[in-house]
Design a protein around this motif. Structure first.
Motif, PDB file in Angstrom:
ATOM      1  N   GLU A 148      21.640 -23.632  79.656  1.00 32.24           N
ATOM      2  CA  GLU A 148      22.157 -22.261  79.568  1.00 32.24           C
ATOM      3  C   GLU A 148      23.501 -22.199  80.277  1.00 32.24           C
ATOM      4  O   GLU A 148      23.691 -22.841  81.313  1.00 32.24           O
ATOM      5  N   ILE A 149      24.438 -21.431  79.731  1.00 29.52           N
ATOM      6  CA  ILE A 149      25.774 -21.322  80.312  1.00 29.52           C
ATOM      7  C   ILE A 149      26.041 -19.862  80.670  1.00 29.52           C
ATOM      8  O   ILE A 149      25.878 -18.965  79.836  1.00 29.52           O
ATOM      9  N   GLN A 150      26.441 -19.629  81.912  1.00 32.06           N
ATOM     10  CA  GLN A 150      26.832 -18.301  82.384  1.00 32.06           C
ATOM     11  C   GLN A 150      28.349 -18.299  82.608  1.00 32.06           C
ATOM     12  O   GLN A 150      29.026 -19.257  82.266  1.00 32.06           O
ATOM     13  N   ASP A 151      28.876 -17.236  83.220  1.00 27.89           N
ATOM     14  CA  ASP A 151      30.318 -17.165  83.474  1.00 27.89           C
ATOM     15  C   ASP A 151      30.783 -18.236  84.458  1.00 27.89           C
ATOM     16  O   ASP A 151      31.766 -18.910  84.219  1.00 27.89           O
ATOM     17  N   GLU A 152      30.104 -18.367  85.579  1.00 26.77           N
ATOM     18  CA  GLU A 152      30.516 -19.306  86.615  1.00 26.77           C
ATOM     19  C   GLU A 152      29.497 -20.406  86.883  1.00 26.77           C
ATOM     20  O   GLU A 152      29.762 -21.315  87.661  1.00 26.77           O
ATOM     21  N   THR A 153      28.327 -20.321  86.272  1.00 27.60           N
ATOM     22  CA  THR A 153      27.266 -21.291  86.539  1.00 27.60           C
ATOM     23  C   THR A 153      26.730 -21.889  85.246  1.00 27.60           C
ATOM     24  O   THR A 153      26.952 -21.358  84.153  1.00 27.60           O
ATOM     25  N   VAL A 154      26.005 -22.998  85.408  1.00 22.60           N
ATOM     26  CA  VAL A 154      25.386 -23.693  84.284  1.00 22.60           C
ATOM     27  C   VAL A 154      23.971 -24.054  84.693  1.00 22.60           C
ATOM     28  O   VAL A 154      23.745 -24.537  85.814  1.00 22.60           O
ATOM     29  N   LEU A 155      23.005 -23.814  83.826  1.00 27.43           N
ATOM     30  CA  LEU A 155      21.631 -24.225  84.069  1.00 27.43           C
ATOM     31  C   LEU A 155      21.445 -25.591  83.417  1.00 27.43           C
ATOM     32  O   LEU A 155      21.630 -25.745  82.211  1.00 27.43           O
ATOM     33  N   LEU A 156      21.114 -26.600  84.246  1.00 27.78           N
ATOM     34  CA  LEU A 156      20.959 -27.967  83.756  1.00 27.78           C
ATOM     35  C   LEU A 156      19.514 -28.410  83.859  1.00 27.78           C
ATOM     36  O   LEU A 156      18.820 -28.072  84.819  1.00 27.78           O
ATOM     37  N   GLU A 157      19.070 -29.174  82.882  1.00 27.25           N
ATOM     38  CA  GLU A 157      17.750 -29.794  82.943  1.00 27.25           C
ATOM     39  C   GLU A 157      17.974 -31.229  83.421  1.00 27.25           C
ATOM     40  O   GLU A 157      18.470 -32.073  82.680  1.00 27.25           O
ATOM     41  N   VAL A 158      17.607 -31.492  84.661  1.00 26.80           N
ATOM     42  CA  VAL A 158      17.852 -32.803  85.259  1.00 26.80           C
ATOM     43  C   VAL A 158      16.733 -33.790  84.968  1.00 26.80           C
ATOM     44  O   VAL A 158      16.932 -35.000  85.060  1.00 26.80           O
ATOM     45  N   ALA A 159      15.548 -33.305  84.638  1.00 27.18           N
ATOM     46  CA  ALA A 159      14.400 -34.108  84.230  1.00 27.18           C
ATOM     47  C   ALA A 159      13.549 -33.202  83.351  1.00 27.18           C
ATOM     48  O   ALA A 159      13.724 -31.978  83.369  1.00 27.18           O
ATOM     49  N   PRO A 160      12.651 -33.759  82.569  1.00 29.34           N
ATOM     50  CA  PRO A 160      11.831 -32.895  81.717  1.00 29.34           C
ATOM     51  C   PRO A 160      11.090 -31.838  82.535  1.00 29.34           C
ATOM     52  O   PRO A 160      10.308 -32.151  83.422  1.00 29.34           O
ATOM     53  N   GLY A 161      11.429 -30.575  82.276  1.00 25.51           N
ATOM     54  CA  GLY A 161      10.790 -29.465  82.973  1.00 25.51           C
ATOM     55  C   GLY A 161      11.412 -29.118  84.319  1.00 25.51           C
ATOM     56  O   GLY A 161      10.978 -28.180  84.971  1.00 25.51           O
ATOM     57  N   VAL A 162      12.425 -29.847  84.761  1.00 25.34           N
ATOM     58  CA  VAL A 162      13.075 -29.585  86.052  1.00 25.34           C
ATOM     59  C   VAL A 162      14.471 -29.037  85.774  1.00 25.34           C
ATOM     60  O   VAL A 162      15.312 -29.712  85.190  1.00 25.34           O
ATOM     61  N   HIS A 163      14.706 -27.789  86.220  1.00 22.46           N
ATOM     62  CA  HIS A 163      15.981 -27.127  85.975  1.00 22.46           C
ATOM     63  C   HIS A 163      16.687 -26.860  87.295  1.00 22.46           C
ATOM     64  O   HIS A 163      16.039 -26.599  88.316  1.00 22.46           O
TER      65      HIS A 163
END
Length: 145
Positions: free
Chosen positions: A51-66
């Protein structure tokens, strides 16, 4: 006297101009991110954009770990083939799959289909023995006592 100041100002202008170009390129790269894109953070972690916001990004670093990261923490946006090669070990080239690497160096020393004579390094030749008998001393020996 005025010339050194002009040169200094010109150098500062060129340095700030190249820094601004690098910042613009990094901003364009971050704008290419879309959900599902593989990225590498400035800390060297590989992740998938969720997911991408204005100043932040949600990353999935491992399956099910955000994890939530600042956009500035994204070091590189990777194409799918490169991301899969690095993270999953996928290799799309068939030439590498056909290459066989031996586990030891024995295949490098064996002649293909021929038995090459091996040198016997433990025996002295007849000429060397005759020389020892003539001088009474072996190689490297001296008369100093």
């Amino acid at each position: 006297m005025l010339l050194p100041f002009i040169v200094l100002i010109g150098a500062m202008f060129l340095m700030t101009r190249s820094a601004k170009k690098k910042q613009q390129q990094a901003a364009e790269m971050r704008n290419q991110m879309q959900p599902g894109t593989g990225v590498r953070t400035i800390g060297g972690m590989y992740a998938t954009v969720k997911e991408i916001q204005d100043e932040t990004v949600l990353l999935e670093v491992a399956p099910g770990v955000h994890a939530v990261y600042a956009k500035n923490a994204i070091g590189a946006v990777l194409d799918d083939a490169e991301y899969n090669r690095i993270v999953h070990g996928d290799d799309e080239t068939e030439a590498d799959a056909e290459t066989v690497v031996p586990d030891d160096a024995s295949s490098l020393t064996e002649a293909a289909g021929t038995d090459a004579p091996k040198a016997d390094l433990t025996k002295k030749s007849d000429a060397a023995e005759a020389e020892v008998e003539k001088d009474g001393k072996a190689d490297g020996e001296t008369e100093a006592k």
